[in-house]
Scaffold this active site. Structure first.
Site, mmCIF file in Angstrom:
data_model
loop_
_atom_site.group_PDB
_atom_site.id
_atom_site.type_symbol
_atom_site.label_atom_id
_atom_site.label_comp_id
_atom_site.label_asym_id
_atom_site.label_seq_id
_atom_site.Cartn_x
_atom_site.Cartn_y
_atom_site.Cartn_z
ATOM 1 N N HIS A 232 0.852 -1.191 0.000
ATOM 2 C CA HIS A 232 0.000 0.000 0.000
ATOM 3 C C HIS A 232 0.885 1.237 0.000
ATOM 4 O O HIS A 232 1.963 1.252 0.608
ATOM 5 C CB HIS A 232 -0.986 0.011 1.172
ATOM 6 C CG HIS A 232 -0.371 0.064 2.539
ATOM 7 N ND1 HIS A 232 0.016 1.241 3.143
ATOM 8 C CD2 HIS A 232 -0.099 -0.924 3.441
ATOM 9 C CE1 HIS A 232 0.507 0.987 4.350
ATOM 10 N NE2 HIS A 232 0.455 -0.324 4.555
ATOM 11 N N ASP B 25 -0.457 4.378 0.752
ATOM 12 C CA ASP B 25 -0.908 5.366 1.726
ATOM 13 C C ASP B 25 -0.158 5.153 3.034
ATOM 14 O O ASP B 25 0.373 4.063 3.296
ATOM 15 C CB ASP B 25 -2.419 5.285 1.936
ATOM 16 C CG ASP B 25 -2.842 4.030 2.672
ATOM 17 O OD1 ASP B 25 -2.535 2.930 2.167
ATOM 18 O OD2 ASP B 25 -3.482 4.129 3.734
ATOM 19 N N ASP C 259 6.544 1.037 5.990
ATOM 20 C CA ASP C 259 5.115 0.707 6.014
ATOM 21 C C ASP C 259 4.326 1.681 5.129
ATOM 22 O O ASP C 259 3.850 2.690 5.593
ATOM 23 C CB ASP C 259 4.616 0.778 7.452
ATOM 24 C CG ASP C 259 3.159 0.409 7.600
ATOM 25 O OD1 ASP C 259 2.637 -0.332 6.748
ATOM 26 O OD2 ASP C 259 2.524 0.878 8.567
ATOM 27 N N GLU D 139 -5.229 1.655 3.076
ATOM 28 C CA GLU D 139 -5.082 0.579 4.064
ATOM 29 C C GLU D 139 -5.007 1.126 5.478
ATOM 30 O O GLU D 139 -5.616 0.579 6.409
ATOM 31 C CB GLU D 139 -3.832 -0.246 3.744
ATOM 32 C CG GLU D 139 -3.707 -1.536 4.562
ATOM 33 C CD GLU D 139 -3.074 -1.371 5.921
ATOM 34 O OE1 GLU D 139 -3.247 -2.240 6.790
ATOM 35 O OE2 GLU D 139 -2.396 -0.320 6.152
ATOM 36 N N GLU D 140 -4.274 2.224 5.669
ATOM 37 C CA GLU D 140 -4.077 2.746 7.014
ATOM 38 C C GLU D 140 -5.363 3.324 7.609
ATOM 39 O O GLU D 140 -5.501 3.398 8.829
ATOM 40 C CB GLU D 140 -2.993 3.825 7.004
ATOM 41 C CG GLU D 140 -1.609 3.337 6.584
ATOM 42 C CD GLU D 140 -0.955 2.404 7.588
ATOM 43 O OE1 GLU D 140 -1.619 2.014 8.573
ATOM 44 O OE2 GLU D 140 0.215 2.063 7.385
ATOM 45 N N HIS E 22 4.290 3.710 12.234
ATOM 46 C CA HIS E 22 3.203 4.476 12.857
ATOM 47 C C HIS E 22 3.700 5.469 13.903
ATOM 48 O O HIS E 22 2.893 6.231 14.445
ATOM 49 C CB HIS E 22 2.144 3.562 13.492
ATOM 50 C CG HIS E 22 1.388 2.737 12.510
ATOM 51 N ND1 HIS E 22 0.150 2.182 12.811
ATOM 52 C CD2 HIS E 22 1.648 2.349 11.238
ATOM 53 C CE1 HIS E 22 -0.298 1.497 11.774
ATOM 54 N NE2 HIS E 22 0.602 1.587 10.799
#
Length: 461
Positions: free
Chosen positions: A96, A98, A130, A163-164, A430
């Site tokens: 992903h 995003d 990520d 996705e996030e 994150h």
């Protein structure tokens, strides 16, 4: 003993090593897009530009049918297909583009959307691991194969754009177009090694439900000196209901939701977890049981944010309304939809003083458990053993959620799903100062290339 891959590792590894400067340059370009899929925080044009970059990268690698797909949640997914030899299996590669918001940019040692190599050799930037780095990993693996005899399987690539946020755009699109992502094996490049240098596949994912809870008590704010002590404070009510979601030891307590699961796989020593999580000296961990139980086999609630006045500029007021966003991670064996109902009922039941409470669901994804006995796992074990000499593949869980996994498992029950990636503990995904290890990117790209070779051979055997 780990078997040798059916194509020599040395040329593939040498090719990947030679491509690393290009990979760094490309990841720099991709990280520069502020592709947070929330228009309230960043312009949607950033996500669209990132999607266009991904599509151009696939076209440059001779992918066919490259398309930027508008999905039901307003995000865009990028798809491409690279045909393989006749009779070869098809493998879907997922990533992903995003990313999570950067949080407080002032907390970063370098700008979050500028890929920066620091003295420790790691590359820092939001999405570096990520999962923009995961897309670069796929490109490296395919380029190495093309330079050394060709790609031995048909390859589909899908790069998700939300996705996030957990808003399910790609899942709903895939359900409406089930032929698009059909494949014999699916490699989800959004997980990571248990720690750097220890090759790991992720066999389980916790699901997730996300809700916004709003508490209202008054028609408007009141002077705390004139009305405080009798007027019901919405912020105080919200704090009390949020506190009801945890037991005294910090473990999650949602009425009716089981929280006693046990993890049977690779164990996570508490001292290692404290170091990885950067827990301050003297601060205890929450919950009880083994760390693996708490991370991978039990539900976990997190208050992601609260709408209330900041300390600076606060006024002496009794608050009329307050709002919070709450995430609940759901382990395999539990149903995310049922967990959502239980969480909602719990919040409503524990709101004090007859305050009005509204619970709005804003995201949901089911937990996932892979079949680790499948031929694809044998092929991956051989590939990881070759890419990480002297190490054997480990099987771990992951506390995070990738909602698409369950959608793919339901749509394609005969497909084998593997989760690998670049998000080892030092990556700090994150959080501020997210980074990727270039060594991990290089070795995991080699491993993915070897996996495709091994899987092609297994499919023809």
């Amino acid at each position: 003993m780990t078997a040798q891959p059916t194509r020599p590792i040395a040329p593939i590894a040498e090719t990947v090593a030679s491509l690393m400067p290009r990979a760094k340059a490309e990841l720099t370009e991709l990280v520069a897009f502020q592709s947070v899929a929330d228009p309230a925080q960043f312009p949607p044009s950033e996500c669209r530009a990132a999607a266009a970059w991904v599509a151009d990268a696939l076209r440059a690698e001779d992918f066919q049918d490259v398309s930027v797909i508008d999905t039901p949640d307003g995000s865009q997914a990028v798809y491409g297909y690279l045909p393989g030899p006749e009779g070869a299996p098809t493998v879907l590669l997922y990533a992903h583009y995003d990313v999570q918001p950067p949080l407080d940019p002032a907390g970063w040692d370098t700008p979050p959307f500028e890929l920066t190599e620091r003295e420790d050799g790691r590359w820092y930037g939001r999405g570096a691991a990520d999962c923009k780095g995961g897309f670069i990993m796929h490109l490296l693996a395919l380029r190495a194969l093309k330079a050394n005899g060709g790609v031995p399987v048909g390859v589909k690539v899908i790069a998700e754009g939300s996705e996030e946020q957990g808003t399910g755009g790609l899942e709903r699109y895939a359900e409406a177009h089930p032929e698009l992502l059909a494949a014999d094996a699916i490699v989800i490049g959004d997980a990571g090694n248990f720690r750097a240098g220890l090759p790991t596949v992720t066999a389980t994912l916790r699901g997730m439900t996300m809700v916004r809870v709003t508490v209202d008590t008054l028609q408007g704010n009141l002077h705390s000196g004139l009305f405080g002590g009798a007027a019901p404070d919405a912020l105080a009510a919200l704090i009390r209901v949020l506190d009801s979601l945890r037991a005294e030891d910090g473990s999650t307590t949602v009425d009716g939701l089981a929280a006693d699961g046990a993890w049977q796989g690779l164990q996570y020593p508490e001292k290692d977890f404290r170091k990885d999580a950067k827990v301050l000296d003297g601060v205890g961990l929450i919950g009880h049981g083994a760390v693996g139980d708490r991370l991978w086999a039990r539900p976990a609630v997190t208050v992601m944010g609260i709408d209330c006045p900041p300390v600076v500029g606060a006024t002496p007021s009794v608050h009329a309304t307050a709002r919070a966003q709450v995430s609940l991670r759901v382990p395999p064996g539990q149903d995310a939809a049922e967990a959502t109902k239980l969480l909602t009922a719990h919040l409503e039941a524990h709101t004090p003083w007859g305050a009005r409470v509204t619970v709005e669901q804003v995201g949901q994804g089911q937990p996932f458990r892979a079949d680790v006995t499948s031929p694809a796992y044998t092929s991956m074990a051989e590939a990881l053993g070759a890419a990480y000499p002297g190490q054997e593949m480990q099987i771990a869980g992951m506390g995070g959620s990738i909602p698409l996994c369950n959608t793919l498992a339901a749509l394609y029950p005969d497909s084998e799903i593997l989760l690998i990636g670049l998000s080892e503990p030092e990556a700090q995904i994150h959080a501020v100062n997210e980074s990727v290890s270039p060594d991990e990117l290089e070795r995991m790209s080699v491993a993915e290339a070897l996996f495709l070779v091994n899987y092609a051979a297994a499919g023809r055997g």
